[in-house]
Motif scaffolding. Structure first.
Motif, PDB file in Angstrom:
ATOM      1  N   GLU A   1      82.134  97.272  43.461  1.00 47.93           N
ATOM      2  CA  GLU A   1      81.137  98.238  43.155  1.00 47.93           C
ATOM      3  C   GLU A   1      80.527  99.044  44.147  1.00 47.93           C
ATOM      4  OE1 GLU A   1      78.700  95.803  40.845  1.00 47.93           O
ATOM      5  OE2 GLU A   1      79.899  95.693  39.108  1.00 47.93           O
ATOM      6  N   GLN A   2      80.362  98.256  45.366  1.00 51.96           N
ATOM      7  CA  GLN A   2      79.964  99.180  46.468  1.00 51.96           C
ATOM      8  C   GLN A   2      80.810 100.405  46.941  1.00 51.96           C
ATOM      9  OE1 GLN A   2      76.976  98.069  47.864  1.00 51.96           O
ATOM     10  NE2 GLN A   2      77.503  96.192  45.910  1.00 51.96           N
ATOM     11  N   GLU A   3      81.979 100.639  46.201  1.00 51.93           N
ATOM     12  CA  GLU A   3      82.653 101.851  46.695  1.00 51.93           C
ATOM     13  C   GLU A   3      82.254 103.050  45.986  1.00 51.93           C
ATOM     14  OE1 GLU A   3      86.870 101.314  45.349  1.00 51.93           O
ATOM     15  OE2 GLU A   3      87.027  99.288  46.436  1.00 51.93           O
ATOM     16  N   GLY A   4      81.120 102.754  44.863  1.00 53.20           N
ATOM     17  CA  GLY A   4      80.658 104.058  44.218  1.00 53.20           C
ATOM     18  C   GLY A   4      80.737 103.865  42.725  1.00 53.20           C
ATOM     19  N   SER A   5      79.549 104.379  42.231  1.00 56.19           N
ATOM     20  CA  SER A   5      79.546 104.288  40.926  1.00 56.19           C
ATOM     21  C   SER A   5      80.519 105.011  39.934  1.00 56.19           C
ATOM     22  CB  SER A   5      78.048 104.716  40.296  1.00 56.19           C
ATOM     23  OG  SER A   5      78.022 104.751  39.052  1.00 56.19           O
ATOM     24  N   VAL A   6      80.726 104.433  38.745  1.00 55.24           N
ATOM     25  CA  VAL A   6      81.709 105.237  37.910  1.00 55.24           C
ATOM     26  C   VAL A   6      80.869 106.244  37.079  1.00 55.24           C
ATOM     27  CG1 VAL A   6      83.186 103.576  37.698  1.00 55.24           C
ATOM     28  CG2 VAL A   6      81.617 103.657  36.000  1.00 55.24           C
ATOM     29  N   ASN A   7      79.492 106.041  37.098  1.00 63.49           N
ATOM     30  CA  ASN A   7      78.748 106.934  36.123  1.00 63.49           C
ATOM     31  C   ASN A   7      77.677 107.650  37.275  1.00 63.49           C
ATOM     32  OD1 ASN A   7      79.539 105.983  33.746  1.00 63.49           O
ATOM     33  ND2 ASN A   7      78.006 104.116  34.028  1.00 63.49           N
ATOM     34  N   PHE A   8      77.469 109.045  36.870  1.00 68.97           N
ATOM     35  CA  PHE A   8      76.791 110.045  37.706  1.00 68.97           C
ATOM     36  C   PHE A   8      75.388 110.456  37.321  1.00 68.97           C
ATOM     37  CE2 PHE A   8      81.293 109.823  38.386  1.00 68.97           C
ATOM     38  CZ  PHE A   8      81.546 109.914  39.908  1.00 68.97           C
ATOM     39  N   LYS A   9      74.630 110.794  38.134  1.00 65.90           N
ATOM     40  CA  LYS A   9      73.480 111.600  37.914  1.00 65.90           C
ATOM     41  C   LYS A   9      73.250 112.874  38.608  1.00 65.90           C
ATOM     42  CE  LYS A   9      70.518 108.527  40.604  1.00 65.90           C
ATOM     43  NZ  LYS A   9      70.010 109.615  41.803  1.00 65.90           N
ATOM     44  N   PHE A  10      73.256 114.007  37.966  1.00 69.86           N
ATOM     45  CA  PHE A  10      73.070 115.189  38.733  1.00 69.86           C
ATOM     46  C   PHE A  10      71.964 116.075  38.308  1.00 69.86           C
ATOM     47  CE2 PHE A  10      77.927 114.931  37.951  1.00 69.86           C
ATOM     48  CZ  PHE A  10      78.086 114.525  38.942  1.00 69.86           C
ATOM     49  N   GLY A  11      71.373 116.552  39.153  1.00 66.74           N
ATOM     50  CA  GLY A  11      70.240 117.584  39.063  1.00 66.74           C
ATOM     51  C   GLY A  11      70.382 118.851  38.339  1.00 66.74           C
ATOM     52  N   VAL A  12      69.666 119.443  37.774  1.00 65.07           N
ATOM     53  CA  VAL A  12      69.696 120.718  37.124  1.00 65.07           C
ATOM     54  C   VAL A  12      68.482 121.430  37.533  1.00 65.07           C
ATOM     55  CG1 VAL A  12      70.156 122.103  35.202  1.00 65.07           C
ATOM     56  CG2 VAL A  12      71.439 120.178  35.418  1.00 65.07           C
ATOM     57  N   LEU A  13      68.253 122.348  38.393  1.00 66.73           N
ATOM     58  CA  LEU A  13      67.188 123.068  38.606  1.00 66.73           C
ATOM     59  C   LEU A  13      67.065 124.640  38.272  1.00 66.73           C
ATOM     60  CD1 LEU A  13      64.404 123.405  40.304  1.00 66.73           C
ATOM     61  CD2 LEU A  13      65.858 123.709  42.255  1.00 66.73           C
ATOM     62  N   TYR A  14      66.196 125.069  37.358  1.00 61.05           N
ATOM     63  CA  TYR A  14      65.743 126.461  36.725  1.00 61.05           C
ATOM     64  C   TYR A  14      65.220 127.121  37.883  1.00 61.05           C
ATOM     65  CZ  TYR A  14      64.654 130.146  33.917  1.00 61.05           C
ATOM     66  OH  TYR A  14      64.452 131.380  33.266  1.00 61.05           O
TER      67      TYR A  14
ATOM     68  N   GLN B   1      55.005 119.458  42.182  1.00 59.43           N
ATOM     69  CA  GLN B   1      55.775 118.701  41.094  1.00 59.43           C
ATOM     70  C   GLN B   1      56.366 117.470  41.594  1.00 59.43           C
ATOM     71  OE1 GLN B   1      55.123 119.647  37.987  1.00 59.43           O
ATOM     72  NE2 GLN B   1      53.929 121.385  38.653  1.00 59.43           N
ATOM     73  N   VAL B   2      55.586 116.551  42.043  1.00 60.40           N
ATOM     74  CA  VAL B   2      56.452 115.595  42.688  1.00 60.40           C
ATOM     75  C   VAL B   2      57.114 114.550  41.697  1.00 60.40           C
ATOM     76  CG1 VAL B   2      55.904 113.030  43.897  1.00 60.40           C
ATOM     77  CG2 VAL B   2      54.407 115.197  44.269  1.00 60.40           C
ATOM     78  N   GLU B   3      56.693 114.592  40.447  1.00 57.33           N
ATOM     79  CA  GLU B   3      57.507 113.715  39.531  1.00 57.33           C
ATOM     80  C   GLU B   3      59.127 114.202  39.439  1.00 57.33           C
ATOM     81  OE1 GLU B   3      58.414 110.568  37.179  1.00 57.33           O
ATOM     82  OE2 GLU B   3      56.889 110.833  38.797  1.00 57.33           O
ATOM     83  N   ARG B   4      59.085 115.533  39.150  1.00 55.71           N
ATOM     84  CA  ARG B   4      60.290 116.204  39.125  1.00 55.71           C
ATOM     85  C   ARG B   4      60.987 116.264  40.460  1.00 55.71           C
ATOM     86  NH1 ARG B   4      58.965 121.736  36.033  1.00 55.71           N
ATOM     87  NH2 ARG B   4      58.372 120.836  33.974  1.00 55.71           N
ATOM     88  N   LYS B   5      60.500 116.308  41.742  1.00 52.79           N
ATOM     89  CA  LYS B   5      61.227 116.369  43.023  1.00 52.79           C
ATOM     90  C   LYS B   5      61.634 114.786  43.140  1.00 52.79           C
ATOM     91  CE  LYS B   5      59.005 120.200  45.167  1.00 52.79           C
ATOM     92  NZ  LYS B   5      58.141 120.509  46.276  1.00 52.79           N
ATOM     93  N   ARG B   6      60.923 113.776  42.566  1.00 53.91           N
ATOM     94  CA  ARG B   6      61.289 112.310  42.929  1.00 53.91           C
ATOM     95  C   ARG B   6      62.733 112.119  42.117  1.00 53.91           C
ATOM     96  NH1 ARG B   6      60.725 107.525  39.994  1.00 53.91           N
ATOM     97  NH2 ARG B   6      59.664 108.385  38.344  1.00 53.91           N
ATOM     98  N   HIS B   7      63.067 112.632  41.196  1.00 55.75           N
ATOM     99  CA  HIS B   7      64.537 112.650  40.824  1.00 55.75           C
ATOM    100  C   HIS B   7      65.677 113.710  41.140  1.00 55.75           C
ATOM    101  CE1 HIS B   7      63.436 109.690  37.740  1.00 55.75           C
ATOM    102  NE2 HIS B   7      62.269 110.382  37.514  1.00 55.75           N
ATOM    103  N   ILE B   8      65.083 114.829  41.056  1.00 54.94           N
ATOM    104  CA  ILE B   8      66.261 115.790  41.651  1.00 54.94           C
ATOM    105  C   ILE B   8      66.266 115.838  43.007  1.00 54.94           C
ATOM    106  CG2 ILE B   8      66.630 118.243  41.270  1.00 54.94           C
ATOM    107  CD1 ILE B   8      65.302 118.575  38.841  1.00 54.94           C
ATOM    108  N   GLY B   9      65.227 115.745  43.480  1.00 57.53           N
ATOM    109  CA  GLY B   9      65.149 115.449  45.224  1.00 57.53           C
ATOM    110  C   GLY B   9      66.243 114.415  45.590  1.00 57.53           C
ATOM    111  N   ASN B  10      66.342 113.429  44.863  1.00 56.84           N
ATOM    112  CA  ASN B  10      67.086 112.227  45.212  1.00 56.84           C
ATOM    113  C   ASN B  10      68.597 112.043  44.538  1.00 56.84           C
ATOM    114  OD1 ASN B  10      65.256 110.601  46.856  1.00 56.84           O
ATOM    115  ND2 ASN B  10      63.966 110.245  45.216  1.00 56.84           N
ATOM    116  N   ASP B  11      68.928 113.313  43.919  1.00 55.33           N
ATOM    117  CA  ASP B  11      70.211 113.364  43.462  1.00 55.33           C
ATOM    118  C   ASP B  11      71.175 114.025  44.746  1.00 55.33           C
ATOM    119  OD1 ASP B  11      69.644 112.420  40.889  1.00 55.33           O
ATOM    120  OD2 ASP B  11      69.077 114.542  40.410  1.00 55.33           O
ATOM    121  N   ILE B  12      72.384 113.255  44.657  1.00 57.24           N
ATOM    122  CA  ILE B  12      73.323 114.028  45.815  1.00 57.24           C
ATOM    123  C   ILE B  12      73.662 115.421  45.561  1.00 57.24           C
ATOM    124  CG2 ILE B  12      75.597 113.652  46.730  1.00 57.24           C
ATOM    125  CD1 ILE B  12      75.066 110.477  46.399  1.00 57.24           C
ATOM    126  N   VAL B  13      73.837 115.558  43.961  1.00 57.48           N
ATOM    127  CA  VAL B  13      74.470 116.915  43.592  1.00 57.48           C
ATOM    128  C   VAL B  13      73.391 117.435  42.876  1.00 57.48           C
ATOM    129  CG1 VAL B  13      76.182 118.126  42.770  1.00 57.48           C
ATOM    130  CG2 VAL B  13      76.896 116.025  43.902  1.00 57.48           C
TER     131      VAL B  13
END
Length: 985
Positions: free
Chosen positions: A179-192, A274-286
């Motif tokens: 599992e250290q090779e990477g996750s099979v599921n992904f989270k991506f940020g979407v910024l308007y 908007q720290v709460e929003r940046k906390r999630h989107i800012g920690n997304d790789i993509v």
């Protein structure tokens, strides 16, 4: 009858430039600077910008190209081996330490390769630097040792020899390592981002999005209610609504994806950042940035976002006038190249194609980012810590165990064990399998494995799909080459000319044994190396003379009729090579033990079929060649390839492989330069393929499991500058290839029972096709291979419906072994077929030109828009270097999909457009009744969303698709669900 046979095959022009490729359409690195409203510089960064190579010339005829390269790279159903092949099956695990006292783990299983009745050993080596995976062939008479497996993985010296681990609990720890090779599921940020917004504070402060932004979100996935959500949550709160009440979610080709949408995350009027929003989107790789406004308005730059974690930005703009999306990709400089490359221009009018392209690009981008130093070093530290901790926990128990089981040979992976311990071993293996099955089920239910492993279906035609060329071929193939639409084959029964749907014609009887051949249609020549040992020779034939013999049905030629075709000074040759890019002149290098003879053609090829500069047909073809010089080597070469220089003849090089090294030899001076040294005890040289990146020579060096790319820099009038380059890279095959074929953007490895397909630019795995008893026949233009048809028909007839209807199996017995190959069943000898993979499919071109076959003069003409057939067009047979580069440049541009819009709409495509993408009910998707319901729903959503539903929903279209498939297809079009996961569910 034709007076002269000077016909080019469909793929010959492609074949002469199949090694032409470029990384430019993957973007160029730029220094991007962002400034505030007053012009003051805020931040700067170096990013690779992909914008569809819009600066290239686009003056060409549309309608002749199609995209072939939109694939998930390193897909989990090919890379997560321990979950797929090991868990739930009897296998062995070993622990040891290398010469540097670093612990390692080795896992080995004897498995049936994708239910194709091909037993193979799958081996995984776990080290702090990462995992290494290889396949080894199974032999019932020859056992393997742990030492031989580790030696194949270039691990020969140990501080402590490997010892077997018998605890069933080890499976949990090894699954964690994988599992250290990477996750099979992904989270991506979407910024308007609204038009004119230039800072991240402004973008994150948008409370709502526009109507076009909402349509874009609806295209990406489904809006789900977070509270009570049981699927993949991507770090969002699904209990107390602290991260918003809803989000956008989808399943794509088995991967669950959660989007962190800026307008759906909590908004605070008091907090401008908007720290709460940046906390999630800012920690997304993509992160996807949807920007409003016209093209002329100020564009988004990655330097506007303050984040040390986000490495890739996908900029999306929507054009209301033509209802299209434009895409632009920014990748941090350290991110390796990843596909698919953007079309040029990067504009998508088909929204479903845009969705698929974006999701593939985002997933491949995140996987590529994990290979950057920032993430790879962290992963290596974590892996090292886990391996050392596991090693320290196991060593005390291993010292306590001192019985025969701990000292048994590796052959016990087969169903044989000491009789005195058989009952005890059976009980241990039963518990081992039971725990493995439970782990596999738990991992699947938790969502940490791809929910759907069916990634190829009738809905999508892959470029590597083959066509049945010749059924029930009874002869052993020595070598072959394509001649027009036919195949000239050297067999144990003589030299045969085979065409699809026509009876074969014997050209030479079996007294002539050809070991190596090249059919050069543009030069009207056949070059062949015959016999072996001291009697071997190089023979030169004129194709037109052979054509005349075939047409007049004269007596079949024998070895004695070829005395005038022998090339002087070539007696005793064991190998020869010709230049693949013969735009200026044909060069032949003949190896006679440790001597190389350079031979060139006296007459230069011309661009007209009627030119008088071609030699008269009455002249012997041998007289057209002249001896130039002799070069002495230290050892006889095993592999030899000619490398064309960029300017003059003095730049031409010869790549030779012998002993433990690859050397470059200057054709003019004979000087030798060390190109690469192989640091292993045993070397199996496979190939050295010359490739030309933007006109500059490079070499793909293939040996053992490794493929190295080395760029050759001309220096001081032909002496190569051999030094490490930023362009150099290497990757490992999963199985030792017997042959390697390069067809940009792909590189294909042919093994004894599989075709492994990767991308040339980064070596990432795209697909592995299981082909029983595989033998590559010819590959200089179109790719021909031979495979067992009986085994193929069994596998290709099985469907996912049949698999899903099987009863759940009982706990397997302790001595479960894969089925034997069909060739050993009841003495039945399965027949073999010849199959063809058109090179035009791989490189993405549909050529419209006349085609002729030596067996029957048939002409394929193009159809004009008025419906009338246009007359055949005459094409030049030999291309100059400038013509090759011009075609290659057009290849790259059109491969990017510039002409997608101008392709004729087929009936199936029109039907597909009318059927909308299936949308799931958000209310139903918000709360699932059970974990098993979620798995089945995810699998169905993955299949429907990943494959458009339109084609499969249309029975007429599906029937047409099935009819277009060959009756005996060499490997499964449907990559089936993992049987164990299906059975467990």
């Amino acid at each position: 009858l034709m007076k002269h046979f000077y016909s080019s095959s469909v793929s010959e022009d492609l074949g002469c430039r199949r090694g032409e490729f470029s990384r430019k359409h993957y973007g160029s690195v730029e220094l991007l600077i962002s400034s505030d409203a007053d012009g003051a510089i805020q931040r700067a960064g170096r990013f690779r910008v992909e914008n569809g190579s819009s600066g290239e010339n686009t003056d060409y005829t549309p309608g002749t190209w199609h995209r072939t390269d939109v694939h998930l790279e390193n897909p989990e159903y090919h890379t997560r081996w321990y979950l797929k092949y090991f868990l739930g099956k009897v296998h062995q695990n070993y622990v040891g330490t290398d010469a540097e006292k670093n612990p390692f783990f080795l896992s080995v299983v004897l498995s049936d390769q994708n239910s194709q009745r091909i037993p193979q050993y799958h081996s995984i080596l776990w080290r702090k630097t990462g995992t290494q995976k290889i396949c080894l062939p199974y032999s019932p008479t020859k056992t393997l040792s742990v030492k031989s497996i580790l030696s194949a993985m270039s691990l020969d010296k140990f501080e402590k020899s490997p010892r077997e681990i018998f605890h069933p609990e080890i499976q949990k720890d090894l699954l964690v390592l994988e599992e250290q090779e990477g996750s099979v599921n992904f989270k991506f940020g979407v910024l308007y981002a609204k038009d004119g917004q230039l800072t991240d504070d402004e973008m994150f402060s948008n409370e709502t999005g526009s109507e076009s932004f909402q349509r874009f979100l609806h295209l990406l996935g489904d809006t789900i209610t977070l509270k009570g959500w049981t699927g993949y949550r991507g770090g969002l709160d699904t209990k107390n609504d602290t991260t918003g009440t809803s989000s956008v979610y989808t399943v794509f080709q088995g991967h669950e994806i959660m989007f962190h949408v800026s307008t759906m995350l909590p908004y605070s009027r008091e907090n401008k950042q908007q720290v709460e929003r940046k906390r999630h989107i800012g920690n997304d790789i993509v992160t996807v940035v949807f920007q409003e406004g016209e093209e002329s308005s100020p564009a988004f730059k990655p330097s506007m976002i303050r984040s040390h974690f986000t490495h890739i930005f996908a900029l999306v703009r929507y054009n209301k006038q033509n209802d299209s999306y434009r895409l632009k990709i920014f990748s941090e400089e350290s991110v390796p190249l990843f596909g698919p490359p953007l079309p040029s221009p990067p504009v998508f009018t088909n929204h479903q194609e845009f969705r698929d392209f974006v999701l593939v690009k985002l997933i491949n981008g995140e996987k590529a980012t994990l290979e950057t130093p920032t993430f790879s070093q962290k992963r290596q530290r974590t892996l090292d810590m886990l391996i050392r901790s596991l090693y320290q926990d196991l060593m005390p128990d291993l010292h306590k165990v001192n019985n025969m089981l701990n000292r048994r040979s590796f052959s016990d992976v087969l169903p044989e064990s000491p009789k005195s311990t058989r009952k005890k071993e059976e009980a241990r293996q039963a518990e081992f399998v039971r725990l493995g099955q439970a782990l596999k089920l738990k991992t699947t239910v938790k969502g940490d494995s791809t929910a759907n492993l069916a990634t190829t279906s009738f809905c999508k035609k892959e470029p590597w799909e083959s066509q049945s060329f010749c059924s029930n071929f009874p002869h052993e193939v020595v070598c072959a080459d394509s001649w027009g639409q036919s195949l000239l084959v050297s067999t144990d029964a003589g030299i045969l000319l085979i065409d699809d749907g026509q009876p074969s014609v014997q050209v030479f009887d079996k007294t002539l044994q050809i070991k190596q051949m090249h059919v050069l249609e543009g030069l009207d020549l056949l070059i062949a190396r015959t016999d072996k040992g001291k009697d071997s020779r190089l023979l030169i034939f004129r194709l037109s003379a052979l054509q005349k013999t075939i047409e007049t049905k004269q007596i079949i030629r024998s070895k004695h009729d070829c005395r005038e075709n022998k090339l002087e000074r070539t007696k005793g040759c064991h190998l020869y090579a010709i230049n693949t890019h013969h735009g200026s002149e044909l060069r032949i290098v003949v190896a006679i033990r440790n001597k190389l003879l350079l031979i060139t053609k006296k007459y230069y090829p011309c661009n007209s079929l009627t030119s008088s500069s071609l030699p008269p047909s009455s002249e012997s073809p041998v007289d057209e060649f002249q001896y130039i010089r002799e070069i002495c080597l230290s050892d006889p070469p095993v592999v030899m390839t000619l490398v064309d220089g960029p300017t003059a003849d003095s730049d031409n090089m010869i790549c030779v492989a012998y002993r433990h090294q690859f050397d470059l030899v200057n054709e003019s001076t004979g000087e030798s330069y060390r190109l690469h040294h192989v640091e292993t005890n045993k070397v199996n040289f496979v190939a050295a393929i010359d490739v030309y990146e933007d006109g500059e020579a490079g070499l793909l060096l293939c040996y053992n499991y490794v493929c190295q790319y080395r760029k050759v820099h001309p220096f001081n009038g032909g002496s190569p500058l051999i030094q490490p380059s930023a362009y150099d890279f290497h990757f490992s095959w999963n199985q030792v290839p017997c042959a390697v074929v390069c067809a940009f953007p792909y590189i294909l490895a042919f093994t004894t029972d599989s075709i492994e397909i990767r991308l040339v630019v980064n070596g990432n795995l795209v697909h592995t096709a299981v082909v029983p008893e595989l033998q590559l026949v010819a590959s200089r233009s179109d790719i021909y291979f031979k495979a067992t048809a009986a085994a193929v028909s069994v596998s290709s007839d099985s469907s996912s419906k049949e698999m899903s209807s099987r009863n759940s199996p009982q706990t397997p017995t302790a001595y479960e072994i894969p089925e034997c190959p069909l060739s050993s069943l009841e003495g039945e000898v399965p027949y073999k077929n010849l199959y063809k993979i058109p090179l035009s499919n791989l490189v993405g071109r549909s050529i419209e030109r006349p085609l002729k076959s030596p067996l029957a003069p048939k002409v394929i003409t193009t159809t004009t828009s008025s419906g009338t057939a246009s007359p055949p067009v005459t094409h030049s047979l030999s291309l100059s270097r400038m013509e090759i580069k011009e075609i290659a440049s057009r290849t790259r541009k059109e491969l990017l999909g510039l002409l997608d819009e101008s392709l004729p709409k087929t009936g199936s495509a029109q039907k597909q457009k009318k059927v909308p993408r299936r949308q799931s009910d958000p209310k139903q998707g918000a709360v699932r009744s059970s974990s098993s319901d979620r798995i089945i729903s995810s699998s169905f959503e993955s299949y429907s969303e990943g494959r458009h539903l339109s084609t499969s929903s249309d029975p007429d279209n599906l029937a047409n698709r099935e009819e277009s498939l060959p009756s005996s297809y060499p490997f499964q079009l449907i990559s089936s669900y993992d049987e164990d996961i299906i059975d467990l569910k």
